[in-house]
Design an enzyme around this catalytic site. Sequence first.
Site, PDB file in Angstrom:
ATOM      1  N   GLY A  10       0.858  -1.185   0.000  1.00 20.21           N
ATOM      2  CA  GLY A  10       0.000   0.000   0.000  1.00 20.21           C
ATOM      3  C   GLY A  10       0.891   1.231   0.000  1.00 20.21           C
ATOM      4  O   GLY A  10       2.083   1.156  -0.335  1.00 20.21           O
ATOM      5  N   LYS A  31      -0.294  -9.917  -0.373  1.00 15.88           N
ATOM      6  CA  LYS A  31      -0.939 -11.230  -0.349  1.00 15.88           C
ATOM      7  C   LYS A  31      -1.893 -11.431  -1.512  1.00 15.88           C
ATOM      8  O   LYS A  31      -2.250 -12.556  -1.835  1.00 15.88           O
ATOM      9  CB  LYS A  31      -1.582 -11.532   1.000  1.00 15.88           C
ATOM     10  N   ASN A  38      -6.220  -1.074   1.286  1.00 17.05           N
ATOM     11  CA  ASN A  38      -7.042   0.077   1.685  1.00 17.05           C
ATOM     12  C   ASN A  38      -6.580   1.331   0.961  1.00 17.05           C
ATOM     13  O   ASN A  38      -7.382   2.230   0.706  1.00 17.05           O
ATOM     14  CB  ASN A  38      -6.966   0.279   3.209  1.00 17.05           C
ATOM     15  N   GLU A 110     -12.482  18.884   5.280  1.00 10.36           N
ATOM     16  CA  GLU A 110     -13.175  17.743   5.889  1.00 10.36           C
ATOM     17  C   GLU A 110     -13.414  18.015   7.365  1.00 10.36           C
ATOM     18  O   GLU A 110     -12.786  18.909   7.946  1.00 10.36           O
ATOM     19  CB  GLU A 110     -12.343  16.464   5.705  1.00 10.36           C
ATOM     20  N   ASP A 203      -3.413  -9.131   9.872  1.00  7.92           N
ATOM     21  CA  ASP A 203      -2.303 -10.098   9.941  1.00  7.92           C
ATOM     22  C   ASP A 203      -1.089  -9.527  10.671  1.00  7.92           C
ATOM     23  O   ASP A 203      -0.427 -10.231  11.446  1.00  7.92           O
ATOM     24  CB  ASP A 203      -1.809 -10.490   8.533  1.00  7.92           C
ATOM     25  N   HIS A 224     -16.669   4.151  10.526  1.00  5.56           N
ATOM     26  CA  HIS A 224     -17.205   5.160   9.618  1.00  5.56           C
ATOM     27  C   HIS A 224     -18.723   5.067   9.642  1.00  5.56           C
ATOM     28  O   HIS A 224     -19.284   3.967   9.579  1.00  5.56           O
ATOM     29  CB  HIS A 224     -16.684   4.938   8.196  1.00  5.56           C
ATOM     30  N   ARG A 270     -17.991  12.563  13.626  1.00  2.00           N
ATOM     31  CA  ARG A 270     -18.162  11.229  13.044  1.00  2.00           C
ATOM     32  C   ARG A 270     -18.669  10.191  14.058  1.00  2.00           C
ATOM     33  O   ARG A 270     -19.580   9.423  13.783  1.00  2.00           O
ATOM     34  CB  ARG A 270     -16.799  10.802  12.497  1.00  2.00           C
ATOM     35  N   HIS A 327     -13.421   1.098  10.113  1.00  2.00           N
ATOM     36  CA  HIS A 327     -12.839   1.887   9.028  1.00  2.00           C
ATOM     37  C   HIS A 327     -11.328   2.052   9.158  1.00  2.00           C
ATOM     38  O   HIS A 327     -10.587   1.846   8.205  1.00  2.00           O
ATOM     39  CB  HIS A 327     -13.530   3.253   9.026  1.00  2.00           C
ATOM     40  N   ARG A 362      -8.605   9.369  14.739  1.00  2.00           N
ATOM     41  CA  ARG A 362      -7.858   9.939  13.609  1.00  2.00           C
ATOM     42  C   ARG A 362      -8.582  11.142  13.018  1.00  2.00           C
ATOM     43  O   ARG A 362      -9.801  11.121  12.821  1.00  2.00           O
ATOM     44  CB  ARG A 362      -7.712   8.867  12.531  1.00  2.00           C
TER      45      ARG A 362
HETATM   46  C1  LIG Z   1     -12.778   3.134   1.977  1.00  2.00           C
HETATM   47  C2  LIG Z   1     -11.610   3.841   2.611  1.00  2.00           C
HETATM   48  C3  LIG Z   1     -11.408   5.188   2.361  1.00  2.00           C
HETATM   49  C4  LIG Z   1     -10.309   5.846   2.926  1.00  2.00           C
HETATM   50  N1  LIG Z   1     -10.106   7.153   2.635  1.00  2.00           N
HETATM   51  C5  LIG Z   1      -8.988   7.775   3.114  1.00  2.00           C
HETATM   52  C6  LIG Z   1      -8.688   9.098   2.726  1.00  2.00           C
HETATM   53  O1  LIG Z   1      -9.399   9.726   1.942  1.00  2.00           O
HETATM   54  N2  LIG Z   1      -7.565   9.669   3.248  1.00  2.00           N
HETATM   55  C7  LIG Z   1      -6.728   9.023   4.112  1.00  2.00           C
HETATM   56  O2  LIG Z   1      -5.730   9.594   4.552  1.00  2.00           O
HETATM   57  N3  LIG Z   1      -7.012   7.736   4.466  1.00  2.00           N
HETATM   58  C8  LIG Z   1      -8.092   7.111   3.992  1.00  2.00           C
HETATM   59  N4  LIG Z   1      -8.348   5.816   4.352  1.00  2.00           N
HETATM   60  C9  LIG Z   1      -7.369   5.094   5.181  1.00  2.00           C
HETATM   61  C10 LIG Z   1      -6.155   4.761   4.336  1.00  2.00           C
HETATM   62  O3  LIG Z   1      -6.588   4.359   3.056  1.00  2.00           O
HETATM   63  C11 LIG Z   1      -5.324   3.644   4.950  1.00  2.00           C
HETATM   64  O4  LIG Z   1      -5.105   3.889   6.310  1.00  2.00           O
HETATM   65  C12 LIG Z   1      -3.977   3.537   4.255  1.00  2.00           C
HETATM   66  O5  LIG Z   1      -4.154   3.438   2.862  1.00  2.00           O
HETATM   67  C13 LIG Z   1      -3.221   2.314   4.763  1.00  2.00           C
HETATM   68  O6  LIG Z   1      -2.079   2.145   3.978  1.00  2.00           O
HETATM   69  P1  LIG Z   1      -1.081   0.957   4.302  1.00  2.00           P
HETATM   70  O7  LIG Z   1       0.026   1.063   3.304  1.00  2.00           O
HETATM   71  O8  LIG Z   1      -0.732   0.982   5.729  1.00  2.00           O
HETATM   72  O9  LIG Z   1      -1.951  -0.376   4.090  1.00  2.00           O
HETATM   73  P2  LIG Z   1      -2.774  -0.898   2.830  1.00  2.00           P
HETATM   74  O10 LIG Z   1      -2.892   0.117   1.777  1.00  2.00           O
HETATM   75  O11 LIG Z   1      -4.032  -1.485   3.325  1.00  2.00           O
HETATM   76  O12 LIG Z   1      -1.857  -2.064   2.280  1.00  2.00           O
HETATM   77  C14 LIG Z   1      -1.663  -3.244   3.019  1.00  2.00           C
HETATM   78  C15 LIG Z   1      -0.816  -4.193   2.212  1.00  2.00           C
HETATM   79  O13 LIG Z   1      -0.381  -5.261   3.048  1.00  2.00           O
HETATM   80  C16 LIG Z   1      -0.517  -6.484   2.352  1.00  2.00           C
HETATM   81  N5  LIG Z   1      -0.631  -7.573   3.343  1.00  2.00           N
HETATM   82  C17 LIG Z   1      -1.448  -7.645   4.424  1.00  2.00           C
HETATM   83  N6  LIG Z   1      -1.236  -8.803   5.090  1.00  2.00           N
HETATM   84  C18 LIG Z   1      -0.258  -9.466   4.416  1.00  2.00           C
HETATM   85  C19 LIG Z   1       0.382 -10.714   4.585  1.00  2.00           C
HETATM   86  N7  LIG Z   1       0.082 -11.538   5.604  1.00  2.00           N
HETATM   87  N8  LIG Z   1       1.318 -11.092   3.679  1.00  2.00           N
HETATM   88  C20 LIG Z   1       1.642 -10.298   2.628  1.00  2.00           C
HETATM   89  N9  LIG Z   1       1.060  -9.086   2.424  1.00  2.00           N
HETATM   90  C21 LIG Z   1       0.128  -8.685   3.304  1.00  2.00           C
HETATM   91  C22 LIG Z   1      -1.732  -6.299   1.486  1.00  2.00           C
HETATM   92  O14 LIG Z   1      -1.726  -7.236   0.431  1.00  2.00           O
HETATM   93  C23 LIG Z   1      -1.532  -4.842   1.038  1.00  2.00           C
HETATM   94  O15 LIG Z   1      -0.679  -4.796  -0.084  1.00  2.00           O
HETATM   95  C24 LIG Z   1      -9.437   5.138   3.790  1.00  2.00           C
HETATM   96  C25 LIG Z   1      -9.648   3.784   4.039  1.00  2.00           C
HETATM   97  C26 LIG Z   1     -10.721   3.134   3.455  1.00  2.00           C
HETATM   98  C27 LIG Z   1     -10.923   1.691   3.737  1.00  2.00           C
END
Ligand SMILES: Cc1cc2nc3c(=O)[nH]c(=O)nc-3n(C[C@H](O)[C@H](O)[C@H](O)COP(=O)(O)OP(=O)(O)OC[C@H]3O[C@@H](n4cnc5c(N)ncnc54)[C@H](O)[C@@H]3O)c2cc1C
Length: 512
Positions: A10, A31, A38, A110, A203, A224, A270, A327, A362
Amino acid sequence: MFDVCIIGGGIAGLMLAHSLPSSLSIAVLTKEDSFSSNTALAQGGIAASIGPGDHPTSHAMDTLSAGAEHAHAKRVNLLTTEGLAIIESLLSRGLPFDATEEGLPLLGREAAHSTKRILHAGGDQTGKMFLQYFLAVTEDHVKRLPYSSVLELIVRDGECVGVCVEDALGNRSTIQAHHTVLATGGIGQLYSQTSNSFVATGDGLSLAFHAGAVLEDLEFVQFHPTVLTLHGQSHGLISEAVRGEGALLVNAAGQRIMTGIHPLMELAPRDIVARAIERHWQQKGPVFLDAQSIEQFELKFPSIFKNCTDLHIDPERELIPVRPGAHFHMGGVQTDEWGATTVPRLYAIGEVASTGVHGANRLASNSLLEGLVFAKRLASKLLCTGFNFVEKEIHLADGTKEFILPADLQLRMTQQVGILRNVETLQKFNADFPLHRFDLQQYSSQHIKDIHRYTASSLIATAALLRKESRGAHYRDDTPEASTQWTGKTVELSLAGHTFGKRLVQQKETVL
Ligand SMILES: Cc1cc2nc3c(=O)[nH]c(=O)nc-3n(C[C@H](O)[C@H](O)[C@H](O)COP(=O)(O)OP(=O)(O)OC[C@H]3O[C@@H](n4cnc5c(N)ncnc54)[C@H](O)[C@@H]3O)c2cc1C
C-alpha cells in the site's frame, strides 16, 4: 536474501521502497495483487497545510484535538511538518493532484479540519492515483512478489531475520532479509461491517504479537458512519463529503434520524453520527442516505456513483442504505519515531503501526500522510543502521495441524467489540475467544491465516476490556465518559502479558 523485505504494497510499503536507493535489493510482498489494499480505496484525499494562511502548527492542533488528549504531540508535529515537505516534493515531481485553473492544488475541507487542506487526485480516487504513481516510478531493484502471504516472522537470537511465506501455488518458503518491515495495513475485515478491502485482516498485529513485539492502543478502532449496506453485507464507503454536499440521514419513511441528537445534524462529529445510526438500526430499523438533492452526483462522486449503480441503486433517485463499519485502526504495533518496533530488525509503518499520531481518534485524511511520513523516516533510519547481516540456516516445519476459525467471529466482533461496547459484551467475547499464543509452525498455511484473524480479534477485545473509560473512538456504554486517570496512559499487549505505558501528551502550546 534481500536487504529489505517489505510486507505490504500500500502507500506505506511503496513509499518506503521508493525512498531507498537502487543499490539495495528490496522485496515487496502483497498477499493479493498490487491494487488490493485500503490505499486503493482511499477517496477523500490527503491532508497537508499547503493552502494560503495555513501552517503545519494549525494542522497539528487539529490533529491533537481529534486525538482526544491521547496523541503523541512531538510525533504529530513531525507528521504535519515533514508531511507538508513530502507533498510539496510529490507535487513538483508530477503526482497528478487535482488543480485549479491556475494550476494550484484544489483543496477540500473535511470534518474537524479548521481550514481547507485536503488534496485529492482523480476526484475521489486519491489512493489509487498514489498507487499508480508509485508503481510507475518503482525501479528494477524492487522485486514485487504478489500473491505471497506472510505466515510468520522468523526470529532468531532475539532478532527478526525474515519471513515464512506461502506463494500463489501454496508452497511455503523462507525469505531472509537484513531488515523486515510490516506495512500490512488495517483490521476492518475482522468485523462483519466494514469499509475495508478484503485484505485488511489484521495479519500484521498477529505476526508481530507472535514475534514478541509490543502492541498498543488496539482498543481505538474508528467506525465510519456510512458504509453502503445491502442484505447485511458491506459494499464500500459513502464518503463524508456526500453529507457535506447536503445528503440527509433518514429512516425508511424518509424522516431525518439526527433530529434532537446533535445541532449539526448529519455534520456532527463522526463518532456521534455513527453511534446514532447504529442505535437506530438496533432499536428502530434501517437507515438511509438521501442524496437526491445533490446536483451532478455522478460528476462529483464518480466512484461512489459507480458502486451504487453496480448494486442497482440510483443515488440521484433512490435512498442509499447505510450502516457504520470498521474503518481505521489508530493502534497497532508500537514503534519509535523512526518506525522501529521493540523487536530488533523488525519495523512497522502505515496503518499497522502505532506511531501515536492519531491518538484515540484519527483526523480525516491523516492516514495516507502518516504512511508517507513514517516510510520516509524509516528509509533514513535503515540507511544509517546499515546492512551487515549474515544469512542463517533456517529450517521451518511444514505443519499440518488444523485450527477451526469460529464461524461467527466477525459478527461477534461487530456486536460485542464494535461501535457500542461494554464490560459485559467484552467479557463475553474474551471468555469465548481468549488471547492465546500459537506455535504457528505446527499448523497448515490456511489455518495459520485463520489464527492471525483470531489473534488480531482477541488482541483488540483484550485491550478494549482493559481501558475502563470512553475516549475518542473507544466508546463503552458502561463508562461513557473519559477519565483523567486514563489520560496519557496506553494499554500495551505482548507475549509477556499486558502493561500500561505512558503516552507523551503535552500541552499543545508548549510543544509546537
Ligand atoms: C474506503 C476507505 C477510504 C479511505 N479514505 C482515506 C482518505 O481519503 N484519506 C486518508 O488519509 N485515508 C483514507 N483511508 C485510510 C487509508 O486508506 C489507509 O489507512 C492507508 O491506505 C493504509 O495504507 P497501508 O500502506 O498501511 O496499508 P494498505 O494500503 O491497506 O496495504 C496493506 C498491504 O499489506 C498487504 N498484506 C497484508 N497482510 C499481508 C500478509 N500476511 N502477507 C503479505 N502481504 C500482506 C496487502 O496485500 C496490502 O498490499 C481510507 C480507508 C478506506 C478503507
